[in-house]
Structures are given as C-alpha cells and as structure tokens.
Design an enzyme around this catalytic site. Structure first.
Site, PDB file in Angstrom:
ATOM      1  N   ASP A   1      36.688 -51.657  18.070  1.00 16.67           N
ATOM      2  CA  ASP A   1      36.470 -51.058  16.884  1.00 16.67           C
ATOM      3  C   ASP A   1      35.320 -50.739  16.238  1.00 16.67           C
ATOM      4  O   ASP A   1      34.746 -51.034  15.236  1.00 16.67           O
ATOM      5  CB  ASP A   1      37.489 -51.784  15.881  1.00 16.67           C
ATOM      6  CG  ASP A   1      38.740 -52.516  16.129  1.00 16.67           C
ATOM      7  OD1 ASP A   1      39.468 -51.291  17.164  1.00 16.67           O
ATOM      8  OD2 ASP A   1      39.302 -53.649  16.575  1.00 16.67           O
TER       9      ASP A   1
ATOM     10  N   LYS B   1      34.015 -45.707  17.604  1.00 16.13           N
ATOM     11  CA  LYS B   1      33.523 -44.368  18.826  1.00 16.13           C
ATOM     12  C   LYS B   1      35.026 -43.820  18.767  1.00 16.13           C
ATOM     13  O   LYS B   1      33.820 -42.533  19.129  1.00 16.13           O
ATOM     14  CB  LYS B   1      34.051 -45.155  20.291  1.00 16.13           C
ATOM     15  CG  LYS B   1      34.156 -46.772  21.004  1.00 16.13           C
ATOM     16  CD  LYS B   1      34.700 -47.007  22.124  1.00 16.13           C
ATOM     17  CE  LYS B   1      35.923 -47.671  21.954  1.00 16.13           C
ATOM     18  NZ  LYS B   1      35.562 -48.360  21.094  1.00 16.13           N
TER      19      LYS B   1
ATOM     20  N   GLY C   1      44.420 -47.955  19.579  1.00 21.12           N
ATOM     21  CA  GLY C   1      44.516 -46.657  18.615  1.00 21.12           C
ATOM     22  C   GLY C   1      44.232 -46.639  17.418  1.00 21.12           C
ATOM     23  O   GLY C   1      42.232 -46.783  17.162  1.00 21.12           O
ATOM     24  N   HIS C   2      43.651 -45.023  17.703  1.00 21.21           N
ATOM     25  CA  HIS C   2      42.502 -44.424  16.384  1.00 21.21           C
ATOM     26  C   HIS C   2      43.003 -42.892  15.862  1.00 21.21           C
ATOM     27  O   HIS C   2      44.190 -42.500  15.931  1.00 21.21           O
ATOM     28  CB  HIS C   2      41.368 -43.879  17.061  1.00 21.21           C
ATOM     29  CG  HIS C   2      41.964 -43.324  18.812  1.00 21.21           C
ATOM     30  ND1 HIS C   2      42.029 -44.058  20.027  1.00 21.21           N
ATOM     31  CD2 HIS C   2      41.871 -41.773  18.865  1.00 21.21           C
ATOM     32  CE1 HIS C   2      42.259 -43.064  20.766  1.00 21.21           C
ATOM     33  NE2 HIS C   2      42.346 -41.895  20.167  1.00 21.21           N
TER      34      HIS C   2
ATOM     35  N   GLN D   1      38.601 -49.734  24.085  1.00 23.63           N
ATOM     36  CA  GLN D   1      37.350 -51.000  23.784  1.00 23.63           C
ATOM     37  C   GLN D   1      36.726 -51.048  23.501  1.00 23.63           C
ATOM     38  O   GLN D   1      35.999 -50.386  23.513  1.00 23.63           O
ATOM     39  CB  GLN D   1      38.398 -51.918  25.223  1.00 23.63           C
ATOM     40  CG  GLN D   1      39.924 -52.396  24.521  1.00 23.63           C
ATOM     41  CD  GLN D   1      40.548 -51.153  25.315  1.00 23.63           C
ATOM     42  OE1 GLN D   1      40.207 -51.040  26.362  1.00 23.63           O
ATOM     43  NE2 GLN D   1      41.969 -51.019  24.863  1.00 23.63           N
TER      44      GLN D   1
HETATM   45  P1  IMP Z   1      45.470 -55.948  25.774  1.00 24.25           P
HETATM   46  O1  IMP Z   1      44.128 -54.516  25.889  1.00 24.25           O
HETATM   47  O2  IMP Z   1      46.741 -55.197  24.727  1.00 24.25           O
HETATM   48  O3  IMP Z   1      45.767 -56.734  27.215  1.00 24.25           O
HETATM   49  O4  IMP Z   1      45.115 -57.372  24.663  1.00 24.25           O
HETATM   50  C1  IMP Z   1      43.634 -58.155  25.453  1.00 24.25           C
HETATM   51  C2  IMP Z   1      42.624 -57.967  24.454  1.00 24.25           C
HETATM   52  O5  IMP Z   1      41.908 -56.969  23.881  1.00 24.25           O
HETATM   53  C3  IMP Z   1      42.938 -58.938  23.244  1.00 24.25           C
HETATM   54  O6  IMP Z   1      42.198 -59.773  22.292  1.00 24.25           O
HETATM   55  C4  IMP Z   1      43.695 -57.713  21.964  1.00 24.25           C
HETATM   56  O7  IMP Z   1      43.278 -58.306  20.646  1.00 24.25           O
HETATM   57  C5  IMP Z   1      42.219 -56.993  22.425  1.00 24.25           C
HETATM   58  N1  IMP Z   1      41.465 -55.110  22.302  1.00 24.25           N
HETATM   59  C6  IMP Z   1      42.331 -53.962  23.208  1.00 24.25           C
HETATM   60  N2  IMP Z   1      42.874 -53.213  22.700  1.00 24.25           N
HETATM   61  C7  IMP Z   1      41.936 -53.315  21.691  1.00 24.25           C
HETATM   62  C8  IMP Z   1      41.504 -52.448  20.508  1.00 24.25           C
HETATM   63  O8  IMP Z   1      41.753 -50.966  20.731  1.00 24.25           O
HETATM   64  N3  IMP Z   1      40.350 -52.899  19.550  1.00 24.25           N
HETATM   65  C9  IMP Z   1      40.025 -53.769  19.819  1.00 24.25           C
HETATM   66  N4  IMP Z   1      40.661 -55.039  20.190  1.00 24.25           N
HETATM   67  C10 IMP Z   1      41.493 -55.188  21.191  1.00 24.25           C
END
Ligand code: IMP
Length: 474
Positions: free
Chosen positions: A12, A15, A39-40, A230
């Site tokens: 977040d 990017k 998500g964007h 991420q």
């Molecule tokens: P996962 O990627 O769904 O397995 O989540 C693992 C961790 O990464 C969690 O703490 C999520 O909140 C974080 N996370 C995954 N994708 C994002 C993103 O796009 N932005 C912020 N945090 C993310």
C-alpha cells in the site's frame, strides 16, 4: 530496457500511481509474484478500474503479463477481464504456463489455517495465496499449463485432492463435502471448472511461455516494466516472518518470477516506493505505530496516548487508510528508517519514489523512527535473553532478522518541522524546487540515509499530482 517497481515497506505504498506515471513509456507490464491479494484502483480518462490481479498497465493498452512467480485464480482473472471489456477496453493479458493456479480448496484452507493459527495468523487476504505457494514448493501444485491439457489436469487433481480432503477432515475436523465449501474438494467439479478455464486461456492465446515471450519483446526493443505487489517487509524471505505473504516482492523476485536473468533486472532501474509514513494491514510488529487498531495491533504495541491516537486518525483520514474491500482501518505510524535501510540493502534501489507527502501537510511536526533501541524489559525467554544481551540498549539501524527481536524494538524518533498545505497540483506542475522547504528537508534526509536519489515525489492521488525528478527510460 527494464524498470522494476518495488514496495519498500508493508504494501500500500502507492505503487500503482508510480506504475502509472512511469508505465506510460512501457510496452509490457509484468507482475512477477503474488496473485489477487493486491487490490489497486487505476483511474484512466476519468474512469475507475478496480483490479487485484490483472497488471494495471492493461488498462492503458499495454501488454500485461502474469509471470511464472504469480499464483493465478482464473476466476478472478476472467472476471476482471470481463469487467474491463464491459468498460470498453480491450485488455491484452498473457499468463505464464509456469504460473500456479489457485484452486477453490486453497481459499478454503487459507481461511481454516488462519483461524487455527491464532497469534501466528498473518491476517491474510483469504485469497488462497499461501496454500497455493505451499503446493508449489511441495511439488503438488497445478500450473496454468496443466489446465490446457485435460489428462494432466485430471492426473494432478486425482493426486492432490484426496490429500486436501484428508487434511481438512483429519487435521482440521471439517467435512470436506459440507455445503459451505461449495464443492472445493470435489475432483469432478474442479476438473470441469478448470478444464473450461484452460480452454478459455487457449482460445484467447493467453497462456504463454512467459520467459520466451519476454525475451522476444526485449529483443524487439520493447520497454518492460516489472510491477511488484505487496512490499519488502511482507517478503517471505526478507519480511517480518511469519507475518508475511508467501512470495518475493523484492527486486530479485522480478528475475525469478518474471523469467529473466538478474542482469536484465540489474541493468535497468529499480525504483523503491516509499510512503511518506507507514501503514500496515494485519498483525505483526510496527515500532513506529501511532494509536491502536483492535484485532490488528499486538496487545503491547501501538502508542495509545491521546496525542498519538489523534495523529493516527489524522493520517488515516487524510491518507484514506481504510481497506478498499473491507473498509477496516489500517494501522498507521511514522516512517520507519531501519525498515527502509533493510529494503535498500535487499533490493539495491537505483531511485526512490516518495508518496503521500501531502497527507502529512498541516502537521506542526513530522517524526520518523530513525533507529531502534532494543527493549530489555521484555525478554520472552532465558535463551532469548542470552542471545540478545550484546544488543541491549544499542542503537540498531536496520530491521532485526527475527520478528521477536523486532517486536522488542523501540523507535528513536527524529523530529522535522512540518509543512503547509499548498495547492499540490500547482506545486507538481512547477517541479521539485516548488515543494515546501521543510518537505524537501524531509526528502533529503531519506535520500541521504538510503544513499539513493529521489526520482519521484507523490503529492496527491492523480498523475498531475506527481513531481518527476528523474525520467527512468532514457
Ligand atoms: P496473503 O498475501 O493473503 O497471504 O496475506 C499475508 C499478509 O500480507 C497479510 O498480513 C496481508 O494483510 C498482507 N498483504 C497481502 N497483500 C497485501 C497488499 O496488497 N497490501 C498490504 N498488505 C498485504
């Protein structure tokens, strides 16, 4: 040439905005890791497009590639493509045959395992990302290329699904045929659904040998942008394990997950995206956290003084730090320099894009966590005590490698004078010199500490609210 965009914090960082600005001159935009957990929102010619999987460049007529390092939920992919078409676009997206497919049982297991983990739960997005990468590493995954070969698809499912059924039943105590799982563990249903996805991928010429595809593009002189999702501190290797995602958002991931050599990535630009403060979704330590978010901030974390809560609310509201899907408040805090120094070490940034400086405008003072001191009062065990004694009370400049030690770090704050809230679009039009002096002092501190030049400054949500110091494609 290539440009790689990497989140330097916890996701977040904005990017998408930088991919947008620098992506203008790109011909191909490649995602190299993750899946529909990212998500964007892309705004193009006044229209809003919400994407979680399709590379954002696809909205602007670029070729989008989901590289072998991605995990792809075909349902999300086709639904996003259908929506884009309904909005009048003609997206061109290719998917690596080597990428792994997310199946419905991965999503189910993501939810069940998170619920079991309690304190170790990462607060995942529930999209089945972790379980899919587990199967990839366990050599029982289903790849995109398998969907195009019905015999192979059936063979893979017949091997893996009984294992998933046993896991759900014997380890987690659920009936895999329970209605709530909607056929996620039914071989025949999965076979039919995924064979159809395979046909659709084949009919549209979407499944490609991505590595060969990108080599041909580069050979033809095309500009390739690698779009990280991420951020560095969510990287499975370099992040705050186990509160991480299951892939490598760091720059090295662009080579492995894009299917190009490290020299290809290394000869290009690697731009670290920094949000001018910090936000975190989910659990895990955050030494510069302001305020406390129920269900996410660890019990002993956050600064719960009235002043900190007020600052947190200000930053959250100004920065729109609420989940796009859930609306839940994100955790916020000051910029964390040890986290950024670590990001600079593991990514080898050639430049930085610092976003959201406008969010901090109007504050009398802006602080940063310059370094950490290890809190000696919170030893979790005798062995831990012995292991860390040499660091006690010492100034720590980069993020510790263990999350337990990171959780015991207290931020040493540095204070900067705040800056006013000018018309940022006008400032952006005039360029870097027009930024408020105190904002420039803040930026220069970041650049000096990370020994990396500032390429871009984001001062608002739109493309016109961006100060471009360095153009990356020259
Ligand atoms: P996962 O990627 O769904 O397995 O989540 C693992 C961790 O990464 C969690 O703490 C999520 O909140 C974080 N996370 C995954 N994708 C994002 C993103 O796009 N932005 C912020 N945090 C993310």
């Amino acid at each position: 040439m290539t440009v790689t965009i990497v989140g330097s914090q916890l996701g977040d960082e904005g990017k998408g905005g930088i991919v947008d600005v620098y992506g203008e001159a790109a011909d191909v935009v490649v995602r190299y890791q993750g899946g529909d957990n990212a998500g964007h929102t892309v705004v193009h010619e006044g229209e809003k497009y919400k994407l979680s999987l399709v590379p954002s460049g696809a909205v602007r007529g670029k070729v989008g590639v989901l590289g072998n390092g991605c995990v792809v939920n075909p349902e999300t992919l086709f639904s996003e493509l259908d929506t884009l078409r309904e909005q009048g676009l003609t997206p061109d997206v290719r998917v690596a045959e080597r990428a792994h497919a997310i199946l419905p049982y991965h999503r189910v297991l993501d939810g069940i395992e998170e619920a079991e983990k309690e304190d170790l739960a990462a607060g995942t997005t529930g999209r089945g990302i972790g379980p899919t990468y587990e199967d990839k590493a366990g050599r029982r995954g289903v790849r995109i290329g398998d969907l195009l070969d019905p015999e192979v698809l059936r063979e893979r499912l017949e091997y893996v699904v009984p294992q998933k059924r046993a896991l759900v039943e014997n380890v987690f105590g659920h009936d895999p045929d329970d209605e709530q799982f909607e056929g996620a563990f039914d071989i025949d249903a999965l076979y039919e659904q995924y064979r159809e996805y395979g046909e659709r991928l084949a009919d549209n010429g979407m499944a490609v040998n991505a590595s060969a595809f990108l080599a041909a593009q580069r050979e033809a002189g095309k500009n390739v942008m690698f779009e990280g999702a991420q951020g560095t501190s969510l990287d499975i290797d370099h992040g705050s394990y186990p509160y991480v995602t299951s892939s490598n958002p760091t720059a090295g991931g662009a080579a492995v997950g894009g299917g190009v050599g490290p020299t290809v990535v290394g000869q290009g630009e690697i731009v670290g995206i920094v949000k001018g403060y910090l936000s975190r979704v989910g659990t895990g330590p955050m030494p510069t956290e302001l305020g406390f978010v129920e269900g996410q901030t660890p019990e002993d974390g956050g600064d719960t003084s009235d002043e900190a809560e007020e600052l947190a609310k200000f930053i959250r509201d100004e920065g729109g730090e609420y989940g796009t899907v859930t609306g839940r408040p994100r955790r916020v805090g000051w910029l964390d320099m040890p986290m950024l120094r670590h990001a600079a070490n593991v990514n080898g940034f050639t430049g930085l894009a610092v976003n959201h400086l406008d969010v901090l405008a109007g504050l009398d003072e802006v602080q940063v966590g310059h370094s950490y001191t290890l809190d000696t009062t919170e030893q979790s065990s005798a062995s831990n005590q012995n292991a860390t004694r040499s660091d006690d009370g010492e100034e720590i400049l980069t993020m510790p490698a263990t999350t337990e030690k990171w959780a015991r770090c207290e931020a040493n704050l540095r204070t900067f004078d705040g800056w006013a809230d000018p018309d940022w679009t006008e400032v952006a039009a005039e360029g870097y010199d027009a930024l408020p002096e105190n904002a420039k002092a803040y930026l220069e501190y970041i650049a000096d500490e990370l020994e990396t030049p500032i390429y871009v400054v984001g001062v608002g949500p739109g493309r016109e609210d961006t100060v471009i110091v360095e153009s990356v494609w020259d």
